[in-house]
Design a protein around this motif. Structure first.
Motif, PDB file in Angstrom:
ATOM      1  N   MET A   1       0.825  -1.205   0.000  1.00  0.00           N
ATOM      2  CA  MET A   1       0.000   0.000   0.000  1.00  0.00           C
ATOM      3  C   MET A   1       0.864   1.261   0.000  1.00  0.00           C
ATOM      4  O   MET A   1       0.543   2.258  -0.653  1.00  0.00           O
ATOM      5  CB  MET A   1      -0.925   0.001   1.222  1.00  0.00           C
ATOM      6  N   ARG A   2       1.967   1.219   0.721  1.00  0.00           N
ATOM      7  CA  ARG A   2       2.895   2.353   0.700  1.00  0.00           C
ATOM      8  C   ARG A   2       3.487   2.537  -0.689  1.00  0.00           C
ATOM      9  O   ARG A   2       3.713   3.666  -1.140  1.00  0.00           O
ATOM     10  CB  ARG A   2       4.002   2.134   1.735  1.00  0.00           C
TER      11      ARG A   2
ATOM     12  N   ASP B   1      -7.957   4.111  -2.559  1.00  0.00           N
ATOM     13  CA  ASP B   1      -8.115   2.837  -1.848  1.00  0.00           C
ATOM     14  C   ASP B   1      -6.887   2.548  -0.986  1.00  0.00           C
ATOM     15  O   ASP B   1      -7.005   2.133   0.176  1.00  0.00           O
ATOM     16  CB  ASP B   1      -8.323   1.696  -2.849  1.00  0.00           C
ATOM     17  N   CYS B   2      -5.704   2.753  -1.581  1.00  0.00           N
ATOM     18  CA  CYS B   2      -4.468   2.511  -0.835  1.00  0.00           C
ATOM     19  C   CYS B   2      -4.357   3.469   0.346  1.00  0.00           C
ATOM     20  O   CYS B   2      -3.981   3.077   1.461  1.00  0.00           O
ATOM     21  CB  CYS B   2      -3.259   2.687  -1.755  1.00  0.00           C
ATOM     22  N   GLU B   3      -4.686   4.709   0.085  1.00  0.00           N
ATOM     23  CA  GLU B   3      -4.575   5.734   1.115  1.00  0.00           C
ATOM     24  C   GLU B   3      -5.517   5.455   2.285  1.00  0.00           C
ATOM     25  O   GLU B   3      -5.132   5.566   3.458  1.00  0.00           O
ATOM     26  CB  GLU B   3      -4.888   7.083   0.478  1.00  0.00           C
ATOM     27  N   ARG B   4      -6.752   5.056   1.969  1.00  0.00           N
ATOM     28  CA  ARG B   4      -7.720   4.780   3.032  1.00  0.00           C
ATOM     29  C   ARG B   4      -7.290   3.587   3.880  1.00  0.00           C
ATOM     30  O   ARG B   4      -7.467   3.582   5.101  1.00  0.00           O
ATOM     31  CB  ARG B   4      -9.107   4.542   2.422  1.00  0.00           C
ATOM     32  N   TRP B   5      -6.724   2.571   3.224  1.00  0.00           N
ATOM     33  CA  TRP B   5      -6.290   1.397   3.990  1.00  0.00           C
ATOM     34  C   TRP B   5      -5.167   1.775   4.952  1.00  0.00           C
ATOM     35  O   TRP B   5      -5.170   1.361   6.114  1.00  0.00           O
ATOM     36  CB  TRP B   5      -5.820   0.298   3.035  1.00  0.00           C
ATOM     37  N   LEU B   6      -4.215   2.570   4.479  1.00  0.00           N
ATOM     38  CA  LEU B   6      -3.124   3.003   5.353  1.00  0.00           C
ATOM     39  C   LEU B   6      -3.646   3.882   6.485  1.00  0.00           C
ATOM     40  O   LEU B   6      -3.202   3.765   7.633  1.00  0.00           O
ATOM     41  CB  LEU B   6      -2.076   3.761   4.541  1.00  0.00           C
ATOM     42  N   ALA B   7      -4.582   4.774   6.156  1.00  0.00           N
ATOM     43  CA  ALA B   7      -5.126   5.659   7.187  1.00  0.00           C
ATOM     44  C   ALA B   7      -5.877   4.869   8.253  1.00  0.00           C
ATOM     45  O   ALA B   7      -5.865   5.232   9.432  1.00  0.00           O
ATOM     46  CB  ALA B   7      -6.051   6.687   6.545  1.00  0.00           C
ATOM     47  N   LYS B   8      -6.514   3.783   7.848  1.00  0.00           N
ATOM     48  CA  LYS B   8      -7.265   2.964   8.799  1.00  0.00           C
ATOM     49  C   LYS B   8      -6.346   2.098   9.651  1.00  0.00           C
ATOM     50  O   LYS B   8      -6.536   1.986  10.875  1.00  0.00           O
ATOM     51  CB  LYS B   8      -8.254   2.077   8.039  1.00  0.00           C
ATOM     52  N   ASN B   9      -5.349   1.492   9.020  1.00  0.00           N
ATOM     53  CA  ASN B   9      -4.509   0.531   9.723  1.00  0.00           C
ATOM     54  C   ASN B   9      -3.253   1.148  10.330  1.00  0.00           C
ATOM     55  O   ASN B   9      -2.731   0.625  11.314  1.00  0.00           O
ATOM     56  CB  ASN B   9      -4.111  -0.595   8.767  1.00  0.00           C
ATOM     57  N   TYR B  10      -2.780   2.245   9.727  1.00  0.00           N
ATOM     58  CA  TYR B  10      -1.575   2.904  10.230  1.00  0.00           C
ATOM     59  C   TYR B  10      -1.802   4.413  10.220  1.00  0.00           C
ATOM     60  O   TYR B  10      -1.177   5.140   9.449  1.00  0.00           O
ATOM     61  CB  TYR B  10      -0.353   2.531   9.376  1.00  0.00           C
ATOM     62  N   PRO B  11      -2.695   4.903  11.054  1.00  0.00           N
ATOM     63  CA  PRO B  11      -3.062   6.328  11.011  1.00  0.00           C
ATOM     64  C   PRO B  11      -1.906   7.265  11.303  1.00  0.00           C
ATOM     65  O   PRO B  11      -1.940   8.426  10.891  1.00  0.00           O
ATOM     66  CB  PRO B  11      -4.157   6.434  12.082  1.00  0.00           C
TER      67      PRO B  11
ATOM     68  N   PRO C   1      -5.234  10.983   5.297  1.00  0.00           N
ATOM     69  CA  PRO C   1      -5.925  11.050   4.005  1.00  0.00           C
ATOM     70  C   PRO C   1      -6.278  12.483   3.633  1.00  0.00           C
ATOM     71  O   PRO C   1      -6.597  13.299   4.490  1.00  0.00           O
ATOM     72  CB  PRO C   1      -7.191  10.221   4.235  1.00  0.00           C
ATOM     73  N   VAL C   2      -6.210  12.791   2.351  1.00  0.00           N
ATOM     74  CA  VAL C   2      -6.612  14.112   1.880  1.00  0.00           C
ATOM     75  C   VAL C   2      -8.063  14.048   1.452  1.00  0.00           C
ATOM     76  O   VAL C   2      -8.575  13.010   1.069  1.00  0.00           O
ATOM     77  CB  VAL C   2      -5.727  14.581   0.704  1.00  0.00           C
ATOM     78  N   ASP C   3      -8.739  15.170   1.513  1.00  0.00           N
ATOM     79  CA  ASP C   3     -10.168  15.201   1.212  1.00  0.00           C
ATOM     80  C   ASP C   3     -10.466  15.647  -0.209  1.00  0.00           C
ATOM     81  O   ASP C   3     -11.556  15.410  -0.716  1.00  0.00           O
ATOM     82  CB  ASP C   3     -10.892  16.145   2.180  1.00  0.00           C
ATOM     83  N   GLU C   4      -9.538  16.346  -0.837  1.00  0.00           N
ATOM     84  CA  GLU C   4      -9.794  16.841  -2.179  1.00  0.00           C
ATOM     85  C   GLU C   4      -8.879  16.141  -3.174  1.00  0.00           C
ATOM     86  O   GLU C   4      -7.785  15.720  -2.826  1.00  0.00           O
ATOM     87  CB  GLU C   4      -9.576  18.358  -2.256  1.00  0.00           C
ATOM     88  N   LEU C   5      -9.357  16.008  -4.401  1.00  0.00           N
ATOM     89  CA  LEU C   5      -8.548  15.390  -5.452  1.00  0.00           C
ATOM     90  C   LEU C   5      -7.555  16.411  -5.966  1.00  0.00           C
ATOM     91  O   LEU C   5      -7.920  17.371  -6.645  1.00  0.00           O
ATOM     92  CB  LEU C   5      -9.442  14.903  -6.600  1.00  0.00           C
ATOM     93  N   VAL C   6      -6.307  16.207  -5.629  1.00  0.00           N
ATOM     94  CA  VAL C   6      -5.239  17.085  -6.082  1.00  0.00           C
ATOM     95  C   VAL C   6      -4.101  16.212  -6.565  1.00  0.00           C
ATOM     96  O   VAL C   6      -3.983  15.062  -6.152  1.00  0.00           O
ATOM     97  CB  VAL C   6      -4.746  18.015  -4.948  1.00  0.00           C
ATOM     98  N   PRO C   7      -3.247  16.727  -7.437  1.00  0.00           N
ATOM     99  CA  PRO C   7      -2.159  15.895  -7.963  1.00  0.00           C
ATOM    100  C   PRO C   7      -1.000  15.744  -7.001  1.00  0.00           C
ATOM    101  O   PRO C   7       0.147  15.836  -7.361  1.00  0.00           O
ATOM    102  CB  PRO C   7      -1.744  16.656  -9.223  1.00  0.00           C
ATOM    103  N   ARG C   8      -1.289  15.574  -5.718  1.00  0.00           N
ATOM    104  CA  ARG C   8      -0.254  15.292  -4.738  1.00  0.00           C
ATOM    105  C   ARG C   8      -0.938  14.672  -3.530  1.00  0.00           C
ATOM    106  O   ARG C   8      -2.139  14.799  -3.332  1.00  0.00           O
ATOM    107  CB  ARG C   8       0.504  16.557  -4.327  1.00  0.00           C
ATOM    108  N   LEU C   9      -0.174  14.034  -2.702  1.00  0.00           N
ATOM    109  CA  LEU C   9      -0.698  13.424  -1.494  1.00  0.00           C
ATOM    110  C   LEU C   9      -0.047  14.081  -0.291  1.00  0.00           C
ATOM    111  O   LEU C   9       1.104  14.516  -0.346  1.00  0.00           O
ATOM    112  CB  LEU C   9      -0.414  11.920  -1.486  1.00  0.00           C
ATOM    113  N   VAL C  10      -0.775  14.154   0.811  1.00  0.00           N
ATOM    114  CA  VAL C  10      -0.254  14.771   2.019  1.00  0.00           C
ATOM    115  C   VAL C  10       0.191  13.669   2.965  1.00  0.00           C
ATOM    116  O   VAL C  10      -0.629  12.899   3.458  1.00  0.00           O
ATOM    117  CB  VAL C  10      -1.323  15.648   2.697  1.00  0.00           C
TER     118      VAL C  10
END
Length: 402
Positions: free
Chosen positions: A343-344, A362-372, A377-386
């Motif tokens: 997932m990383r 999907d990958c981001e949500r799984w990581l946020a749930k299992n390894y917060p 997780p970001v809330d808006e669709l942007v071409p980068r991840l926080v």
């Protein structure tokens, strides 16, 4: 002498039409070309050239219907494969714009039958197939694309035709009948290390920018072909393996006779399919970001699903003494050693390539749930991840031992 004089007059009108068009006087160019076409002494070659000038003049004024009619006159007089291919290359987009897709498909089909081995046949057929795919006319796309395979077209044309045919087959049948066509695409691509020089040598008259565009399009559909093959393997070998059900009795007997064999079989299947997805990383000179990320997502979800299956088994039988703890002990190495790195990898590739889509979510949500603590997780669709912590840009997609 009269015939020669008449031909000379027609040639003079052709020269004048060209001069007017070069000067931007399109109305005068059109008028002169029309006079030349109507001139009784014009040769076939001159009339064809005049019709081409007339068509280009109309195109310059965005008079598409008139341009299409003029190109039709030019096509009637063009017999050489190269000349006819160039004319079709100019008029097919006009037919598309006018909604005359059937006429475009008919003319291109006739040309391909007449000149089956010509490079222009492949390019024109690809345009017709791509148009049909874009409009989700899957039957038309499959009919035109499947018949054009293995004709020795340039690698970019052949590979794209095969993948588009595979995409159409999947849309029509909704089963695995598209996989052989995806495998055809991989075969037509040949040795990855020689794909780039073969593609460039197939288009020696194009500048590097156009060749690079062809290469990028080819690499993208190659990634799609690898993904199709791996995804079909996943459905057959991984998704079909359902976790066994504990129906009572001794926990040790269930673990040794049903659960552990299932774990070993499922793990081996996921590893094999992961290698199929990892083939996307071997695409040269660079793997396509979209399919690298999609592959990383699927690898991650396979391991996550494996873990979830075991967690669910433990939760369903939590009243059985020591059952849930025993299952959790089996699960944790796969959660931390397989699911989390995969997932990383998905998120890291999205960060590297600045690409985000529902699969990355999907990958981001799984990581946020299992390894917060690792990822927010970001809330808006942007071409980068926080990310809270920095993630490696090139984590291994290939499986590693837990």
């Amino acid at each position: 002498h009269a015939a020669s004089a008449a031909a000379a007059c027609a040639d003079a009108r052709l020269a004048a039409a060209r001069a007017y068009r070069a000067a931007g006087a399109l109305a005068k160019a059109i008028g002169m070309a029309r006079l030349g076409i109507a001139w009784p002494g014009a040769t076939v070659a001159t009339r064809t050239a005049l019709a081409k000038e007339l068509a280009e003049g109309y195109s310059g004024l965005a008079l598409l219907s008139e341009a299409a009619s003029a190109y039709a006159i030019a096509l009637d007089g063009a017999s050489d494969a190269s000349d006819r291919g160039k004319l079709l290359g100019a008029v097919v987009p006009i037919w598309f714009a006018l909604g005359s897709d059937a006429e475009a498909a008919r003319q291109v089909g006739d040309f391909a039958k007449r000149f089956p081995d010509a490079k222009e046949s492949g390019v024109l057929t690809l345009g017709v197939v791509q148009r049909a795919v874009d409009q989700e006319r899957w039957g038309d796309a499959l009919a035109a694309g499947k018949g054009a395979l293995d004709r020795g077209y340039p690698p970019d044309v052949s590979v794209r035709l095969a993948v588009l045919a595979a995409r159409a087959t999947r849309a029509i049948h909704k089963d695995e009948r598209h996989v052989p066509l995806a495998q055809v695409a991989l075969r037509l691509a040949g040795d990855p290390s020689t794909l780039t020089p073969r593609l460039r040598s197939a288009w020696p008259d194009e500048d590097e920018a156009h060749q690079d565009r062809r290469l990028a399009q080819t690499l993208t559909v190659l990634g799609e072909a690898h993904f199709m093959v791996a995804e079909a393997q996943q459905r057959a070998e991984v998704d079909a393996l359902r976790v066994p059900t504990f129906r009572g009795g001794t926990l040790g007997v269930f673990a040794s006779t049903m659960l552990r064999p299932w774990i070993e079989k499922k793990r081996a299947a996921i590893e094999a399919v992961s290698r199929a997805y990892a083939a996307i990383l071997d695409i040269q000179p660079a793997p396509p970001p979209r399919w690298v990320i999609a592959a990383g997502r699927n690898v991650g979800l396979m391991w996550a699903g494996f873990v979830d299956d075991l967690d669910g088994l433990g939760a369903r039988h939590e009243t059985v003494k020591n059952f849930r703890d025993a299952v959790r002990g089996l699960t944790e190495p796969y959660r931390t050693g397989r699911a989390q790195p995969a997932m990383r990898a998905c998120v890291s590739y999205a960060t590297k390539f600045q690409w985000i889509d529902p699969g990355v979510r999907d990958c981001e949500r799984w990581l946020a749930k299992n390894y917060p603590a690792t990822l927010v997780p970001v809330d808006e669709l942007v071409p980068r991840l926080v990310a809270v912590r920095s993630l490696p840009l090139e984590p291994p997609l290939r499986p590693a031992a837990p």
